[in-house]
Write a protein that holds these residues in place. Structure first.
Motif, mmCIF file in Angstrom:
data_model
loop_
_atom_site.group_PDB
_atom_site.id
_atom_site.type_symbol
_atom_site.label_atom_id
_atom_site.label_comp_id
_atom_site.label_asym_id
_atom_site.label_seq_id
_atom_site.Cartn_x
_atom_site.Cartn_y
_atom_site.Cartn_z
ATOM 1 N N ILE A 159 13.121 43.092 -1.308
ATOM 2 C CA ILE A 159 13.981 42.613 -0.223
ATOM 3 C C ILE A 159 15.450 42.791 -0.600
ATOM 4 C CG2 ILE A 159 14.735 40.548 1.030
ATOM 5 C CD1 ILE A 159 11.820 39.541 0.812
ATOM 6 N N PHE A 160 15.782 42.417 -1.833
ATOM 7 C CA PHE A 160 17.177 42.536 -2.281
ATOM 8 C C PHE A 160 17.631 43.994 -2.307
ATOM 9 C CE2 PHE A 160 19.989 43.379 -5.918
ATOM 10 C CZ PHE A 160 21.144 42.742 -5.454
ATOM 11 N N PHE A 161 16.808 44.868 -2.917
ATOM 12 C CA PHE A 161 17.191 46.283 -3.020
ATOM 13 C C PHE A 161 17.272 46.937 -1.643
ATOM 14 C CE2 PHE A 161 15.264 46.176 -7.489
ATOM 15 C CZ PHE A 161 16.511 46.044 -8.085
ATOM 16 N N ASN A 162 16.357 46.566 -0.741
ATOM 17 C CA ASN A 162 16.422 47.105 0.623
ATOM 18 C C ASN A 162 17.730 46.715 1.311
ATOM 19 O OD1 ASN A 162 14.014 48.436 0.566
ATOM 20 N ND2 ASN A 162 13.005 47.213 2.123
ATOM 21 N N TRP A 163 18.051 45.440 1.213
ATOM 22 C CA TRP A 163 19.306 44.964 1.836
ATOM 23 C C TRP A 163 20.498 45.720 1.263
ATOM 24 C CZ3 TRP A 163 23.178 42.435 -1.029
ATOM 25 C CH2 TRP A 163 24.281 41.998 -0.262
ATOM 26 N N SER A 170 12.769 63.237 3.475
ATOM 27 C CA SER A 170 13.684 62.673 2.477
ATOM 28 C C SER A 170 13.162 61.348 1.929
ATOM 29 C CB SER A 170 15.081 62.495 3.078
ATOM 30 O OG SER A 170 15.058 61.579 4.164
ATOM 31 N N TYR A 171 12.565 60.526 2.791
ATOM 32 C CA TYR A 171 11.998 59.247 2.361
ATOM 33 C C TYR A 171 10.798 59.470 1.436
ATOM 34 C CZ TYR A 171 9.774 54.623 2.848
ATOM 35 O OH TYR A 171 9.192 53.406 2.604
ATOM 36 N N LEU A 172 9.924 60.437 1.790
ATOM 37 C CA LEU A 172 8.729 60.707 0.998
ATOM 38 C C LEU A 172 9.082 61.284 -0.374
ATOM 39 C CD1 LEU A 172 5.684 60.623 0.903
ATOM 40 C CD2 LEU A 172 5.596 62.820 2.088
ATOM 41 N N ARG A 173 10.156 62.075 -0.457
ATOM 42 C CA ARG A 173 10.576 62.614 -1.757
ATOM 43 C C ARG A 173 10.898 61.483 -2.737
ATOM 44 N NH1 ARG A 173 13.580 66.344 1.552
ATOM 45 N NH2 ARG A 173 12.577 68.411 1.499
ATOM 46 N N ILE A 174 11.516 60.425 -2.226
ATOM 47 C CA ILE A 174 11.910 59.311 -3.094
ATOM 48 C C ILE A 174 10.701 58.475 -3.500
ATOM 49 C CG2 ILE A 174 13.293 57.203 -3.247
ATOM 50 C CD1 ILE A 174 15.206 58.570 -1.168
ATOM 51 N N ILE A 175 9.885 58.080 -2.529
ATOM 52 C CA ILE A 175 8.772 57.179 -2.869
ATOM 53 C C ILE A 175 7.663 57.895 -3.638
ATOM 54 C CG2 ILE A 175 9.248 55.587 -0.965
ATOM 55 C CD1 ILE A 175 6.810 56.750 0.489
ATOM 56 N N SER A 176 7.616 59.232 -3.581
ATOM 57 C CA SER A 176 6.595 59.945 -4.347
ATOM 58 C C SER A 176 6.770 59.714 -5.849
ATOM 59 C CB SER A 176 6.634 61.445 -4.041
ATOM 60 O OG SER A 176 7.857 62.019 -4.447
ATOM 61 N N ILE A 177 8.001 59.499 -6.295
ATOM 62 C CA ILE A 177 8.257 59.230 -7.716
ATOM 63 C C ILE A 177 7.610 57.904 -8.127
ATOM 64 C CG2 ILE A 177 10.052 58.969 -9.482
ATOM 65 C CD1 ILE A 177 11.967 60.414 -7.523
ATOM 66 N N SER A 178 7.491 56.967 -7.173
ATOM 67 C CA SER A 178 6.956 55.645 -7.499
ATOM 68 C C SER A 178 5.454 55.666 -7.770
ATOM 69 C CB SER A 178 7.260 54.652 -6.371
ATOM 70 O OG SER A 178 6.479 54.904 -5.219
ATOM 71 N N THR A 230 12.080 50.535 -2.837
ATOM 72 C CA THR A 230 10.658 50.489 -3.180
ATOM 73 C C THR A 230 10.420 51.052 -4.577
ATOM 74 O OG1 THR A 230 10.015 50.685 -0.861
ATOM 75 C CG2 THR A 230 8.369 51.296 -2.501
ATOM 76 N N LEU A 231 11.065 52.171 -4.896
ATOM 77 C CA LEU A 231 10.906 52.793 -6.218
ATOM 78 C C LEU A 231 11.366 51.847 -7.329
ATOM 79 C CD1 LEU A 231 10.439 55.134 -8.191
ATOM 80 C CD2 LEU A 231 12.696 56.028 -7.542
ATOM 81 N N LEU A 232 12.509 51.225 -7.150
ATOM 82 C CA LEU A 232 13.030 50.325 -8.181
ATOM 83 C C LEU A 232 12.142 49.098 -8.382
ATOM 84 C CD1 LEU A 232 16.914 50.333 -7.719
ATOM 85 C CD2 LEU A 232 15.648 50.893 -9.793
#
Length: 431
Positions: A173-177, A130-138, A198-200
């Protein structure tokens, strides 16, 4: 007039430190993910390690491919042909990047489907998917950011990329929080939240560097007149002739460390978590060598365009001296603070002792890591990339990974065996 080696070192550091700061931005984004995800538990951290290992195994080829714009741009400036070639260099780089982005996303989708068959912990696999599906777009914003960044750096302007990366770190850092733990009406998403953060941050980084290009007259002219639908086959082939071997160098090295993540996962999730944290620390030091290598490529690339062999030799030697200064600094830091480093990321009685042992081995490979990274940058500036790519293949895939499997599984040396084998590969590549 003749320039002393001290002046060459100063000039190298002046170009290198903004690149280092920018490269550290990429690492710090990963470090922030590790720190915040580490609070969720060892399983989530292991999933992050596995997904990021596979992500960078694919995307790192793009790092090398886009880096071809740096020496080619520097050469054109040194040869005073930038007015004629600048638009074409950027245009061909953009087309190559567009094609590669689609290829990389396809490969990442394939890896996502293969994850359940890699012998990993069953608790880790669905989280990593699930994590890799999201960051692959980045992949898309990351590669376009890099192509614009390397184009600017070819002019010797290394600070814009640094400033944007600093902003990206704070955004991440902000988006992660916000997304990991929830807040402001947004639900807590755990590991997936780190992926969205990370993507944003990478997407906003692309918009910022494009804005910088468009608003700076010396760069904006090349963007406004890019003539995207014209072609220059000879220039495209030149970018590929430098970019593909450079990409393979990065791929062989990072691929070996990604394979090491998988080997560590075959031990247990604690070993995989320890490996991820120790590699994150070692990657931090590597960025200083990469920054020095980029500075060497810029300075040597311009001299290569001028045909100034004496300058090339002195600038190359000065780059090695700069790299060795960083080696000495990080050996001392690791000797003094490895105990603190082993506990700051995760408070786990099974993981922290493993990190402590790995950092001792990391001290050993600092010298080899510094030499091979700077050497690649020096040679890339002179557009000599094919033999270094062959050396990297032998170092990591003929020596490093087979030795890691033999030591960790056949001799049962575990995680220490994996790291000793990687050190052996680095030593061969450096020498």
């Amino acid at each position: 007039p003749s320039i002393s080696y001290i002046d060459h070192v100063r000039a190298t550091i002046a170009l290198a430190w903004p690149v280092i700061a920018g490269q550290l931005g990429h690492i710090i984004i990963g470090q922030v993910d590790n720190l915040m995800i580490g609070q969720l538990g060892a399983t989530e951290l292991a999933a992050c390690a596995l997904a990021n290992g596979l992500f960078f195994l694919v995307v790192v080829f793009g790092f090398g491919l886009t880096s071809a714009l740096l020496p080619i741009t520097a050469e054109a400036i040194g040869a005073k042909t930038m007015q004629k070639k600048g638009q074409k260099i950027l245009r061909e780089g953009l087309w190559i990047t567009t094609i590669m982005a689609f290829v990389f996303i396809g490969v990442l989708i394939f890896f996502i489907e293969c994850l359940p068959h890699l012998g990993q912990d069953p608790k880790v696999v669905p989280l990593a998917q699930s994590y890799l599906r999201i960051i692959s777009i980045s992949v898309v914003p990351m590669l376009f950011f890099l192509i614009f960044k390397h184009f600017i750096e070819g002019f010797g302007q290394t600070k814009p990329g640094m400033y944007i990366m600093i902003i990206m770190v704070f955004l991440n850092i902000f988006f992660n929080w916000l997304f990991i733990y929830g807040g402001w009406g947004i639900p807590a998403m755990g590991l997936e939240g780190a992926g969205w953060g990370t993507l944003l941050s990478r997407t906003l980084g692309l918009f910022m560097i494009l804005f910088c290009l468009m608003r700076t007259p010396s760069f904006g002219a090349y963007v406004n007149k890019a003539m995207l639908f014209q072609k220059d086959k000879s220039l495209r082939n030149k970018i590929l002739s430098i970019g593909i071997p450079s990409g393979l160098q990065f791929f062989f090295e990072v691929g070996a460390f990604s394979a090491a993540v998988i080997l560590a996962g075959r031990i247990d999730e604690n070993a995989q978590s320890a490996h991820q944290i120790a590699i994150s620390i070692a990657s931090f030091t590597y960025m200083f060598y990469m920054g020095t290598a980029a500075a060497a490529s810029i300075r040597i690339g311009k001299a290569y365009g001028r045909g100034d062999k004496s300058f090339i030799r002195k600038a190359g030697i000065a780059s090695f001296l700069t790299g060795l200064l960083f080696v000495v600094l990080f050996v001392l830091i690791m000797l003094l603070f490895r105990g603190a480093f082993s506990t700051v990321y995760i408070d786990n009685p099974f993981v922290s002792p493993l990190i402590y042992d790995l950092l001792l081995i990391a001290i050993l490979f600092q010298l080899f890591d510094g030499i091979q990274a700077v050497a690649q940058g020096v040679l890339r500036g002179a557009q000599d990339v094919k033999v270094p790519a062959m050396i990297a293949f032998v170092a990591y895939w003929i020596i490093g990974i087979p030795s890691a499997w033999f030591l960790s599984e056949y001799l049962e040396w575990g995680l220490v065996g994996i790291w000793l084998a990687l050190t052996l590969g680095l030593a061969f590549g450096a020498l």
